[in-house]
Design an enzyme around this catalytic site. Structure first.
Site, PDB file in Angstrom:
ATOM      1  CG  HIS A 263      42.480 -67.759   1.677  1.00 55.80           C
ATOM      2  ND1 HIS A 263      43.345 -67.721   2.727  1.00 55.80           N
ATOM      3  CD2 HIS A 263      41.253 -67.417   2.206  1.00 55.80           C
ATOM      4  CE1 HIS A 263      42.702 -67.388   3.833  1.00 55.80           C
ATOM      5  NE2 HIS A 263      41.423 -67.200   3.540  1.00 55.80           N
ATOM      6  NE  ARG A 318      49.697 -70.285  10.820  1.00 56.22           N
ATOM      7  CZ  ARG A 318      48.915 -69.824   9.847  1.00 56.22           C
ATOM      8  NH1 ARG A 318      47.605 -69.985   9.933  1.00 56.22           N
ATOM      9  NH2 ARG A 318      49.421 -69.201   8.805  1.00 56.22           N
ATOM     10  CG  ASP A 366      49.101 -73.602   3.283  1.00 54.42           C
ATOM     11  OD1 ASP A 366      48.361 -74.156   4.108  1.00 54.42           O
ATOM     12  OD2 ASP A 366      48.830 -72.541   2.709  1.00 54.42           O
TER      13      ASP A 366
HETATM   14  N1  AMX Z   1      57.964 -68.228  -4.839  1.00 50.06           N
HETATM   15  C1  AMX Z   1      58.343 -67.424  -5.859  1.00 50.06           C
HETATM   16  N2  AMX Z   1      58.075 -66.118  -5.901  1.00 50.06           N
HETATM   17  C2  AMX Z   1      57.441 -65.598  -4.844  1.00 50.06           C
HETATM   18  C3  AMX Z   1      57.057 -66.358  -3.733  1.00 50.06           C
HETATM   19  C4  AMX Z   1      57.329 -67.743  -3.767  1.00 50.06           C
HETATM   20  N3  AMX Z   1      56.942 -68.554  -2.781  1.00 50.06           N
HETATM   21  N4  AMX Z   1      56.444 -65.564  -2.840  1.00 50.06           N
HETATM   22  C5  AMX Z   1      56.441 -64.326  -3.372  1.00 50.06           C
HETATM   23  N5  AMX Z   1      57.035 -64.351  -4.590  1.00 50.06           N
HETATM   24  C6  AMX Z   1      57.167 -63.253  -5.545  1.00 50.06           C
HETATM   25  C7  AMX Z   1      55.775 -62.793  -5.945  1.00 50.06           C
HETATM   26  O1  AMX Z   1      55.233 -63.624  -6.959  1.00 50.06           O
HETATM   27  C8  AMX Z   1      56.019 -61.370  -6.387  1.00 50.06           C
HETATM   28  O2  AMX Z   1      56.568 -61.373  -7.691  1.00 50.06           O
HETATM   29  P1  AMX Z   1      55.928 -60.389  -8.826  1.00 50.06           P
HETATM   30  O3  AMX Z   1      55.880 -59.037  -8.201  1.00 50.06           O
HETATM   31  O4  AMX Z   1      56.883 -60.521  -9.946  1.00 50.06           O
HETATM   32  O5  AMX Z   1      54.571 -60.921  -9.106  1.00 50.06           O
HETATM   33  C9  AMX Z   1      57.131 -60.945  -5.437  1.00 50.06           C
HETATM   34  O6  AMX Z   1      57.732 -62.135  -4.913  1.00 50.06           O
HETATM   35  C10 AMX Z   1      56.644 -60.098  -4.280  1.00 50.06           C
HETATM   36  O7  AMX Z   1      55.576 -60.780  -3.647  1.00 50.06           O
HETATM   37  P2  AMX Z   1      55.406 -60.690  -2.058  1.00 50.06           P
HETATM   38  O8  AMX Z   1      55.084 -59.278  -1.700  1.00 50.06           O
HETATM   39  O9  AMX Z   1      56.572 -61.315  -1.400  1.00 50.06           O
HETATM   40  O10 AMX Z   1      54.199 -61.671  -1.796  1.00 50.06           O
HETATM   41  P3  AMX Z   1      52.638 -61.322  -1.770  1.00 50.06           P
HETATM   42  O11 AMX Z   1      52.315 -60.721  -0.443  1.00 50.06           O
HETATM   43  O12 AMX Z   1      52.238 -60.582  -2.989  1.00 50.06           O
HETATM   44  O13 AMX Z   1      52.000 -62.772  -1.883  1.00 50.06           O
HETATM   45  C11 AMX Z   1      51.799 -65.069  -1.327  1.00 50.06           C
HETATM   46  C12 AMX Z   1      51.988 -63.642  -0.783  1.00 50.06           C
HETATM   47  C13 AMX Z   1      51.593 -66.015  -0.147  1.00 50.06           C
HETATM   48  C14 AMX Z   1      50.520 -65.125  -2.221  1.00 50.06           C
HETATM   49  C15 AMX Z   1      53.076 -65.432  -2.137  1.00 50.06           C
HETATM   50  O14 AMX Z   1      54.200 -65.429  -1.285  1.00 50.06           O
HETATM   51  C16 AMX Z   1      52.949 -66.784  -2.833  1.00 50.06           C
HETATM   52  O15 AMX Z   1      52.407 -66.851  -3.945  1.00 50.06           O
HETATM   53  N6  AMX Z   1      53.426 -67.898  -2.165  1.00 50.06           N
HETATM   54  C17 AMX Z   1      53.283 -69.208  -2.705  1.00 50.06           C
HETATM   55  C18 AMX Z   1      51.836 -69.708  -2.509  1.00 50.06           C
HETATM   56  C19 AMX Z   1      51.539 -69.969  -1.038  1.00 50.06           C
HETATM   57  O16 AMX Z   1      52.319 -70.557  -0.318  1.00 50.06           O
HETATM   58  N7  AMX Z   1      50.332 -69.509  -0.569  1.00 50.06           N
HETATM   59  C20 AMX Z   1      49.903 -69.793   0.824  1.00 50.06           C
HETATM   60  C21 AMX Z   1      49.600 -68.525   1.595  1.00 50.06           C
HETATM   61  C22 AMX Z   1      49.103 -68.850   2.995  1.00 50.06           C
HETATM   62  C23 AMX Z   1      47.609 -69.142   3.014  1.00 50.06           C
HETATM   63  O17 AMX Z   1      46.760 -68.260   2.863  1.00 50.06           O
HETATM   64  N8  AMX Z   1      47.221 -70.376   3.183  1.00 50.06           N
END
Ligand code: AMX
Length: 428
Positions: A263, A318, A366
């Protein structure tokens, strides 16, 4: 605080009328069905909450009231708080009235500083922020009056009192945490003539030529203010307050959720990623090198920080606002340039990664904010989520004031056991 209080009252009247009409139209209408996958999967995509302060559209991003982020980027955070609480932007007279109000309520108690100063040196700044708020809980106006006996219809008024007291003290508390944790521990006095964000910038004590950092703080505090009701921190804060635990408890609880790496903590990971690219390839890093770094990161089984989102399906507006700020004020900064290069290469890579499994290959908020904070000298990554928290408290406060004003009950969804689910499957 007559302007704000009156407008919240009007907003509550309107929201109550809307709810009456909705109920008249069909209280038993099914809004959302829940699958086994959702029950075991963090309730994702399950429509089970109402939040009238803001909403996130997968394609146009955050809306506060009826406004998009682009329409609000030039506003003061104080105006955004008004908007969150009332559904409308304030008139010209509001800002000066609000500044006077905050001036009267400002001042972090000495016992809070004493408590923060005795914590272990490596205490995380988010723990300090959460503890700082919680330490002031015994000052809750809501709690004192609840114990005396107050009408349910008036809960929101006392919750608003707590909200204003916390908001007034928050820049001083947050800046003080920075000074205690990362500087010489000497606190800088607030300036009653300055706005909320400028005061935060002042009390952090970083050099700020041309007020650029103060303007970045204004933008930062506007862009992180709220993100509808179901995200971890807002939902936690609302659940806690629904038990009539006062706002100090509710805000502290929300901040504890924000402190998680999935988060609010993600923003510091983004800057770490940018600095690792800079470290590896130097200041003149080109796009092909950035691309290689991204591919190597994915090959190592790691995610690309700052990309992807649980709800958004486009570039986060944003992120665009932060990149516009960077373009205007620091387009020659290496970290800003790397953030820009990542934007050019990451989405195409993520579109095909894992067979197209990444639901959203675009940057979230972010991906840009850390490089700007770093440029202005805020190079303590652990502190970044505190700034996120200062802004998000506006949303926690507005959501809880409105929920109390609407007389919303304690939140208590039903949980079931594996056995119950298995039996349900057998029935179908
Ligand atoms: N890099 C690599 N792989 C990614 C990815 C990324 N930035 N974003 C998603 N994926 C992968 C997931 O790990 C998942 O793989 P898995 O099923 O093998 O575990 C697959 O893609 C499907 O995931 P998703 O449905 O696209 O994402 P989610 O809704 O489950 O998760 C989030 C969302 C933000 C946690 C994820 O995109 C992520 O980990 N991003 C990087 C961290 C980040 O930027 N977090 C900030 C979020 C915003 C906030 O709250 N501040």
């Amino acid at each position: 605080m007559s302007i704000l209080r009156n407008e919240i009252k009007n907003n509550l009247t309107q929201l109550k009328d809307e709810i009456d009409q909705i109920f008249a139209g069909g209280r038993d209408t099914v809004l959302s069905e829940v699958t086994v996958g959702q029950v075991y999967g963090g309730m994702r995509g399950l429509t089970a909450l109402v939040c009238n302060t803001s909403f996130v559209d997968p394609y146009s991003g955050l809306h506060v009231g009826k406004y998009t982020v682009e329409e609000l980027a030039d506003r003061f955070p104080e105006e955004i708080f008004f908007l969150l609480c009332t559904g409308k932007l304030p008139g010209l007279d509001f800002l000066s009235e609000f500044r006077n109000e905050l001036n009267e309520r400002a001042g972090v108690p000495q016992y809070t500083w004493d408590m923060l100063r005795v914590l272990p040196e490596d205490t995380h700044p988010m723990s300090m922020l959460s503890l700082g708020i919680l330490s002031m809980e015994q000052e809750s106006v809501f709690k004192k009056n609840y114990l005396k006996g107050i009408a349910k219809a008036d809960y929101w008024k006392y919750t608003l009192e707590d909200a204003l007291n916390v908001i007034a003290k928050l820049p001083e508390l947050a800046a003080g945490i920075y000074r205690i944790r990362f500087c010489d521990g000497k606190l800088i006095e607030r300036d009653p003539e300055l706005d909320w964000a400028a005061n935060l910038a002042l009390m952090l004590g970083l050099p700020d030529s041309g007020n650029e950092f103060a303007n970045l703080m204004r933008l930062y505090l506007v862009l992180h203010c709220d993100h509808e009701g179901g995200n971890v921190s807002a939902f936690t804060s609302r659940v806690v307050n629904s038990a009539l635990s006062d706002l100090y408890y509710a805000i502290s609880a929300g901040l504890n959720g924000l402190a998680g790496p999935l988060h609010g903590l993600a923003n510091q990971e983004c800057l770490r990623f940018i600095l690792a690219i800079k470290e590896k390839y130097g200041d003149d890093v080109d796009e092909s090198q950035v691309k290689q770094f991204v591919l190597d990161t994915l090959d190592g089984g790691k995610v690309i920080p700052g990309y992807g989102h649980a709800v958004l399906r486009v570039t986060d507006p944003r992120f665009k606002e932060f990149m516009n700020f960077g373009k205007q004020h620091c387009s020659d900064d290496v970290c800003y340039q790397i953030a820009n290069k990542l934007f050019h290469v990451v989405p195409d890579i993520l579109k095909t990664y894992k067979g197209g499994k990444v639901a959203n290959p675009w940057p979230n908020v972010d991906a840009a904010s850390g490089s700007l904070l770093y440029k202005y000298g805020l190079n303590q990554f652990d502190y970044y989520t505190v700034l996120f928290g200062v802004s998000r408290v506006l949303g926690f406060c507005a959501q809880n004031v409105l929920a109390q004003g609407l007389g919303q009950p304690i939140i208590r969804p039903k949980s079931v056991t594996n056995k119950w689910v298995a039996e349900k499957l057998m029935e179908n």
